[in-house]
Write a protein that holds these residues in place. Structure first.
Motif, PDB file in Angstrom:
ATOM      1  N   ARG A  60       0.944 -39.436  -9.919  1.00  0.00           N
ATOM      2  CA  ARG A  60       1.830 -38.831  -8.905  1.00  0.00           C
ATOM      3  C   ARG A  60       2.635 -39.928  -8.219  1.00  0.00           C
ATOM      4  NH1 ARG A  60      -2.757 -35.083  -6.364  1.00  0.00           N
ATOM      5  NH2 ARG A  60      -3.604 -37.167  -6.355  1.00  0.00           N
ATOM      6  N   GLU A 115       5.622 -39.289 -10.753  1.00  0.00           N
ATOM      7  CA  GLU A 115       6.416 -38.314  -9.996  1.00  0.00           C
ATOM      8  C   GLU A 115       7.275 -39.027  -8.956  1.00  0.00           C
ATOM      9  OE1 GLU A 115       3.914 -35.200  -8.390  1.00  0.00           O
ATOM     10  OE2 GLU A 115       3.012 -34.908 -10.364  1.00  0.00           O
ATOM     11  N   ASN A 144      13.579 -40.166  -8.184  1.00  0.00           N
ATOM     12  CA  ASN A 144      12.196 -40.268  -7.690  1.00  0.00           C
ATOM     13  C   ASN A 144      11.833 -41.674  -7.191  1.00  0.00           C
ATOM     14  OD1 ASN A 144      12.161 -41.494 -10.181  1.00  0.00           O
ATOM     15  ND2 ASN A 144      10.150 -40.708 -10.767  1.00  0.00           N
TER      16      ASN A 144
END
Ligand SMILES: C[S@@+](CC[C@H](N)C(=O)[O-])C[C@H]1O[C@@H](n2cnc3c(N)ncnc32)[C@H](O)[C@@H]1O
Length: 224
Positions: free
Chosen positions: A47, A68, A92
């Motif tokens: 993540r 992510e 991101n």
């Protein structure tokens, strides 16, 4: 006398000057070289990632398709400008200069490439432990001054293999005169053996390995 100093002075410095010329004709980044090691050892859950002392943002850019969210942190404003430009348009990625101790987590990966020796080592490692999710990873590439006999031998091996690796990575002599903004550097002061002990105290079970290229690597997975 340290092997490094002896090698520099051997034959009136002619050998060292020749090696330096050879290295300049076949240059390679000792830090970027280890990005492939980092990318091969990423945690299973991806993540958030944090690259501390991100410099010009090369590693942040490489991590961005694999996580992510990726955050680059650097206290140097010019480095942050380069890293932001390097990752422009990558949704991101964020780059900030928030003091390291105030960075909040949790994240699945913390990386430091040639950065730990700029920091208070024990405090920085405790911050890594705090920031990581269980199962998260710390992957660092570092430098240490040669101190013990083993350090000097690794230093010698690095000096000898340096031009060979340069030839392999960069077979044709470099003609690129484009100036590159230098990253802020600092001489390391903590010898490898002391560093390894400190790492193992704060991050039990960590793997600390000497590498060619005048570097070592640290790998730690936070227990679940
Ligand atoms: C030798 S450079 C390495 C840069 C980059 N990781 C690379 O591999 O090219 C060290 C970096 O750490 C940054 N740095 C030093 N102390 C720092 C701190 N306390 N917090 C965040 N960044 C720091 C410097 O500004 C510099 O960009």
């Amino acid at each position: 006398m340290a092997l490094r100093t002896w090698a520099e002075e051997f034959a009136g410095g002619t050998v060292a000057t020749g090696m330096a010329r050879l290295n300049a004709r076949h240059p390679w980044s000792h830090n970027d070289h280890f990005h492939s090691w980092i990318l091969a050892n990423l945690p299973a859950r991806r993540r958030g990632a944090l690259d501390v002392g991100c410099g010009r943002g090369e590693l942040v850019a490489s991590l961005s398709p694999r996580f992510e969210a990726v955050r680059g942190n650097d206290r140097d404003e010019e480095m942050r400008r380069h890293a932001t430009a390097r990752c422009a348009g990558v949704a991101n990625v964020t780059v900030d200069g928030r003091p390291w101790a105030e960075v909040t987590g949790p994240v699945d990966l913390v990386t430091m490439v040639a950065v730990l020796h700029h920091l208070d080592v024990a405090a920085a490692l405790a911050d890594v432990r705090r920031l990581l999710e269980p199962g998260g990873r710390f992957l660092a590439v570092g430098l240490a001054p040669p101190h013990s006999a083993s350090d000097h031998l690794w230093d010698l091996a690095s000096a000898v293999t340096n031009p060979v690796i340069g030839y392999v990575k960069h077979p044709w002599p470099s003609t690129d005169g484009t100036p590159v903004t230098p990253v802020p550097i600092k001489d390391p002061t903590m010898p490898f053996d002391e560093l390894r002990e400190t790492v193992r105290d704060v991050l039990p079970g960590a793997s600390v390995r000497r590498r060619l290229g005048f570097r070592h690597t640290i790998e730690w997975t936070k227990p679940s």
